[in-house]
Design an enzyme around this catalytic site. Structure first.
Site: not given
Ligand code: PGA
Length: 248
Positions: A96, A165
């Site tokens: 992440h 992401e």
């Molecule tokens: P968010 O976070 O949906 O609050 O943007 C996603 C993540 O960091 O996995």
């Protein structure tokens, strides 16, 4: 099969089980429930109790991270993949951007993936470009490097789910354009196919500001296998509405 994965980050106490009970009840009765899986990752402190409670239920419990060693060691405060597996976690989020920002290098991430798979955890491996990289139009290069420096054929693609992401999208309310996202997902799948071959190419999720309103924008992107959901996964209503609106 689609995946709706909740990432609770630093949120939750034993009482927060109520949120998951509601989500579990919804999923177990939903007429569409054969089409998707719900996975939620609470903090380490809740892994054991929540894993026990949902063991034979509709939702699955996993971990948000781990230390880059396999078993036991003398690293204060560290938790290994072996330890999270032993308390019942079935999957693990690795890479992440929060953890990359805290110093997780490709080399370290590869160890985390290796030891997680060794301990029978399904790995959700996160990648994503930052705002500057997007502006410089080097997203493709960045993502390819994040994938190829960590994922290798011997991991077997079936043990891995990739989560794209974009860092600029996490918690910001901003999402990529449909065109950009389709292009990016295709590039990611192509890169993964080169490593793992077509038979065991990992599923690819999108994460970053997914909510019950914008989920309809993602519906038509058939290349997407699901979503990694942060903020909206901390409310049973928001999480359930995402699933409902996706299949509406
Ligand atoms: P968010 O976070 O949906 O609050 O943007 C996603 C993540 O960091 O996995």
């Amino acid at each position: 099969m689609r995946y709706f994965v909740g990432n609770w980050k630093m949120f939750g106490v034993p009482n927060s089980i109520g949120i998951l009970n509601k989500i579990n009840r919804f999923v177990s009765k939903d007429k569409n429930n054969k089409k998707y899986r719900v996975l939620v990752s609470p903090p380490f402190t809740l892994l054991e109790s929540f894993s026990k409670i949902f063991k034979k239920k509709a939702i699955r419990i996993g971990s948000q991270n781990c230390f880059h060693k396999d078993y036991f060691s003398s690293n204060t405060g560290a938790i290994s993949p072996y330890m999270v597996r032993k308390v019942g976690a079935e999957f693990i989020i690795i890479g992440h951007s929060d953890n990359r920002a805290e110093g997780d290098s490709n080399k370290l991430l590869q160890k985390k993936v290796l030891f997680s798979i060794k301990n029978n955890l399904k790995v959700i491996f996160c990648i994503g470009e930052n705002k500057t990289e997007k502006r410089k139009k080097i997203t493709g290069k960045v993502l390819k490097s994040q994938i190829t420096k960590v994922l290798i054929k011997k991991f077997n693609g079936k043990n891995i789910i990739l989560a794209y992401e974009p860092i600029w999208s996490i918690g910001s309310g901003k999402i990529p354009s449909e065109k950009d996202l389709i292009g990016t997902i295709r590039l990611i799948k192509k890169t993964l196919k080169k490593i793992f071959g077509t038979k065991s190419v990992p599923k690819v999720l999108y994460g970053g500001s997914v909510d019950s309103k914008n989920i309809k924008n993602f519906k038509k992107i058939i290349e997407l296998d699901g979503f990694l959901i942060g903020g909206a996964s901390k409310s049973s209503k928001n999480f359930i509405d995402i699933i409902k609106n996706y299949y509406r």
